[in-house]
Design a protein around this motif. Structure first.
Motif, PDB file in Angstrom:
ATOM      1  N   GLY A 161     -22.520  66.542  -7.123  1.00  8.16           N
ATOM      2  CA  GLY A 161     -23.633  67.076  -6.328  1.00  8.16           C
ATOM      3  C   GLY A 161     -23.211  68.009  -5.202  1.00  8.16           C
ATOM      4  O   GLY A 161     -22.039  68.385  -5.069  1.00  8.16           O
TER       5      GLY A 161
ATOM      6  N   ALA B  37     -36.360  63.654 -12.604  1.00  6.57           N
ATOM      7  CA  ALA B  37     -35.625  64.708 -11.897  1.00  6.57           C
ATOM      8  C   ALA B  37     -34.701  65.475 -12.836  1.00  6.57           C
ATOM      9  O   ALA B  37     -33.930  66.310 -12.385  1.00  6.57           O
ATOM     10  CB  ALA B  37     -34.804  64.085 -10.762  1.00  6.57           C
TER      11      ALA B  37
ATOM     12  N   HIS C 230     -22.333  62.343 -13.223  1.00  2.00           N
ATOM     13  CA  HIS C 230     -22.006  60.929 -12.957  1.00  2.00           C
ATOM     14  C   HIS C 230     -23.168  59.938 -13.060  1.00  2.00           C
ATOM     15  O   HIS C 230     -22.940  58.731 -13.066  1.00  2.00           O
ATOM     16  CB  HIS C 230     -21.242  60.766 -11.638  1.00  2.00           C
ATOM     17  N   HIS C 231     -24.418  60.435 -13.167  1.00  3.02           N
ATOM     18  CA  HIS C 231     -25.553  59.516 -13.379  1.00  3.02           C
ATOM     19  C   HIS C 231     -25.878  59.319 -14.864  1.00  3.02           C
ATOM     20  O   HIS C 231     -26.823  58.615 -15.189  1.00  3.02           O
ATOM     21  CB  HIS C 231     -26.798  60.019 -12.641  1.00  3.02           C
TER      22      HIS C 231
ATOM     23  N   HIS D 289     -23.994  59.805  -3.737  1.00  3.06           N
ATOM     24  CA  HIS D 289     -24.712  58.804  -4.533  1.00  3.06           C
ATOM     25  C   HIS D 289     -23.762  58.036  -5.459  1.00  3.06           C
ATOM     26  O   HIS D 289     -22.750  58.573  -5.906  1.00  3.06           O
ATOM     27  CB  HIS D 289     -25.762  59.495  -5.409  1.00  3.06           C
TER      28      HIS D 289
ATOM     29  N   LEU E 240     -40.038  64.858  -5.478  1.00  2.00           N
ATOM     30  CA  LEU E 240     -39.339  64.320  -4.300  1.00  2.00           C
ATOM     31  C   LEU E 240     -40.406  63.838  -3.327  1.00  2.00           C
ATOM     32  O   LEU E 240     -41.339  64.578  -3.007  1.00  2.00           O
ATOM     33  CB  LEU E 240     -38.515  65.408  -3.602  1.00  2.00           C
ATOM     34  N   ASP E 241     -40.235  62.609  -2.861  1.00  2.00           N
ATOM     35  CA  ASP E 241     -41.193  62.037  -1.918  1.00  2.00           C
ATOM     36  C   ASP E 241     -42.638  62.146  -2.427  1.00  2.00           C
ATOM     37  O   ASP E 241     -43.565  62.394  -1.654  1.00  2.00           O
ATOM     38  CB  ASP E 241     -41.079  62.719  -0.532  1.00  2.00           C
TER      39      ASP E 241
ATOM     40  N   ASP F 278     -19.128  61.454  -4.430  1.00  2.00           N
ATOM     41  CA  ASP F 278     -20.473  61.999  -4.239  1.00  2.00           C
ATOM     42  C   ASP F 278     -21.214  61.054  -3.270  1.00  2.00           C
ATOM     43  O   ASP F 278     -20.869  59.879  -3.147  1.00  2.00           O
ATOM     44  CB  ASP F 278     -21.180  62.059  -5.599  1.00  2.00           C
TER      45      ASP F 278
ATOM     46  N   PHE G  75     -31.025  56.441  -3.765  1.00  2.00           N
ATOM     47  CA  PHE G  75     -30.840  56.684  -5.197  1.00  2.00           C
ATOM     48  C   PHE G  75     -29.379  56.412  -5.580  1.00  2.00           C
ATOM     49  O   PHE G  75     -28.494  56.774  -4.823  1.00  2.00           O
ATOM     50  CB  PHE G  75     -31.198  58.153  -5.481  1.00  2.00           C
TER      51      PHE G  75
HETATM   52  C1  OKP Z   1     -27.526  63.671  -8.073  1.00  2.00           C
HETATM   53  B1  OKP Z   1     -26.088  63.636  -7.571  1.00  2.00           B
HETATM   54  C2  OKP Z   1     -34.284  61.396  -3.129  1.00  2.00           C
HETATM   55  C3  OKP Z   1     -34.535  61.578  -4.620  1.00  2.00           C
HETATM   56  C4  OKP Z   1     -33.258  61.891  -5.345  1.00  2.00           C
HETATM   57  C5  OKP Z   1     -32.300  62.508  -7.540  1.00  2.00           C
HETATM   58  C6  OKP Z   1     -30.989  62.584  -6.837  1.00  2.00           C
HETATM   59  C7  OKP Z   1     -29.887  62.992  -7.785  1.00  2.00           C
HETATM   60  C8  OKP Z   1     -28.559  63.143  -7.125  1.00  2.00           C
HETATM   61  N1  OKP Z   1     -35.495  61.147  -2.366  1.00  2.00           N
HETATM   62  N2  OKP Z   1     -33.437  62.186  -6.725  1.00  2.00           N
HETATM   63  O1  OKP Z   1     -25.510  62.377  -7.399  1.00  2.00           O
HETATM   64  O2  OKP Z   1     -25.815  64.467  -6.448  1.00  2.00           O
END
Ligand code: OKP
Ligand code: ZN
Length: 340
Positions: A318, A116, A157-158, A194, A19-20, A192, A222
């Motif tokens: 999430g 991730a 969902h991803h 995202h 992250l970052d 969600d 994201f």
């Molecule tokens: C999964 B869900 C942010 C990086 C995020 C992965 C995020 C996954 C989210 N700086 N990396 O949709 O909650």
């Protein structure tokens, strides 16, 4: 409301992510699901049952056999290459390249979209059980339940037809929708924080499952490469995909208005079943989401969706601050229950 839940999710406990630009403790932890199930028990929101239906046939319909067989053996391949840690890619397939390497490092980067989504020796077992949780929830709707909750972990969902990432391996909501669409029109509402790029991918060319998502603008958030309003589906699926974007730090009312528009969109598809990809990373305490939804807003979600009067399966996505996740989810369930 019946909850489907399996403790097997604990088998998936990834240790780190990036992250970052920093290596940090993984956010998608077992404590998330435990906090949610504890709250459901505490508030007596209904029976909690283990998943009993196999997701196998549906997995074959939703995902490519290449990715599924890779995920099933990824940890074995990883260990056979002499590695002890979690299977993660360090290289990704470049645009237009078609090579199918045999080495696990090349193979993993051809399916994974990010760093991730690590695979441990027991990840696959948890992933299959999460898929079974969603499919078992869908079976409850087929048996006449008006309202069920699939307490899935890891989320889904991803995960697309032939890619996985964003903490997701198999697409739980898509598996549920795939079962339900044999019995009538389905609409998926993804709330969600995202965009559900995997779910969009799976149904993009189809009109038997409509997909609408409310999410932070992917230009700044994201998963970045999809989730734009111009993506409306293709071929038979044109018009059955809708992306409603909001600013990353939108006001609560802006988000709720977007949800109302999403619900209106699904009505045009006359769904016999609703599948809700519910992420609680929209709440104020969440470390990834930048929204500030409060309990009254979550109550409004359950009310808006419940009022449609359509059998509904909620599928957990999430939500990374466990107390906020559990409390917010409970508020959605309580208010949905009041509409029945
Ligand atoms: C999964 B869900 C942010 C990086 C995020 C992965 C995020 C996954 C989210 N700086 N990396 O949709 O909650
Ligand atoms: Zn999310």
């Amino acid at each position: 409301m019946i909850t489907i839940y399996s403790m097997a999710h604990r088998l998936h406990d990834p240790s780190w992510e990036v992250l970052d630009g920093e290596r940090v403790a993984h956010l998608e932890k077992p404590g998330r699901a435990e906090a949610v199930v504890d709250r459901i028990r505490e508030l007596s929101l209904g029976p909690i049952r283990p998943p009993e239906k196999s997701p196998k046939a549906l997995i074959e319909r939703v995902h490519s056999s290449e990715m599924v067989s890779f995920l099933a053996k990824a940890s074995t391949l990883w260990q056979a290459s002499g590695r002890t840690g979690e299977a993660t890619p360090y290289v990704w397939r470049q645009p237009r390249a078609t090579g199918r390497p045999s080495h696990v490092d090349g193979l993993i980067g051809s399916f994974a979209t990010d760093l991730a989504t690590p695979i441990t020796s027991t990840t696959w077992e948890a992933v299959l059980e999460s898929a079974a949780t969603a499919v078992s929830g869908a079976h409850l709707l087929l048996a006449g339940e008006p309202f069920a909750f699939a307490l899935c972990r890891p989320p889904g969902h991803h995960a697309g037809r032939d890619f996985y990432g964003g903490y997701c391996y198999l697409n739980n909501a898509a598996l549920a929708a795939e079962l339900l669409c044999d019995h009538g029109q389905v609409a998926i509402i993804d709330i969600d924080y995202h965009h559900g790029n995997g779910t969009q991918d799976i149904f993009y060319h189809r009109n038997d499952v409509a997909y609408v998502s409310v999410h932070a603008d992917p230009a700044t958030t994201f998963p970045y490469y999809s989730g734009y309003p111009s993506e409306r589906g293709e071929g038979q699926g044109f018009g059955a995909n809708r992306n409603i974007t909001i600013p990353a730090q939108a006001a609560n009312q802006v988000w709720l208005n977007a949800l109302e528009n999403a619900v209106v969109f699904t009505r045009r598809h006359r769904p016999r079943f609703l599948v809700i990809s519910i992420g609680l990373d929209t709440c104020a305490a969440d470390p990834l989401g930048q929204l500030t939804l409060r309990s009254v807003d979550y109550a409004r979600i359950g009310e808006l969706i419940g009022r449609e009067g359509v059998p509904t399966l909620y599928v957990l996505e999430g939500g990374y601050e466990k107390h906020g996740t559990a409390a917010s989810l409970a508020n959605v369930i309580l208010s949905h229950q009041e509409t029945l």
